[in-house]
Design a protein around this motif. Structure first.
Motif: not given
Length: 105
Positions: A57-68
């Motif tokens: 619903x247009x709101x960030x609810x989760x996040x993951x960070x990664x490095x290439x």
């Protein structure tokens, strides 16, 4: 139970807006039980850090960070470019809804 409609987006950290960086930092701070500081959680990472976002619903609810990471290898037997995930956080309101699986795909 209704199927949750989640949109997954990926972007370099440096391309995100300041309000979005604040939202991501808030999710991480709560998930990792960190006290509120003036330094955003995302400020600990370089701008080329890849960020996977789960949006409901247009709101960030989760996040993951990664490095290439790049590897010198025979491409017949190995993958020369991979993303090393190092942090995954989900908003407490969205916990238990399967967002982590989508974030790491």
């Amino acid at each position: 139970m209704d199927q949750l409609e989640v949109t997954y987006l990926t972007s370099p950290l440096g391309d995100l807006t300041q309000p979005l960086k604040q939202r991501i930092s808030d999710i991480c701070r709560h998930a990792f039980k960190q006290s509120e500081t003036e330094v955003l959680y995302v400020d600990n990472f370089p701008p080329d850090t890849q960020v996977s976002l789960a949006v409901i619903h247009n709101e960030v609810k989760g996040v993951a960070f990664g490095i290439i990471q790049h590897y010198d290898c025979d491409t017949e037997w190995g993958i020369p470019e991979m993303i090393h995930l190092h942090s995954i956080s989900v908003d407490k309101e969205a916990s238990g809804q399967g967002l982590c699986k989508g974030l790491v795909k």
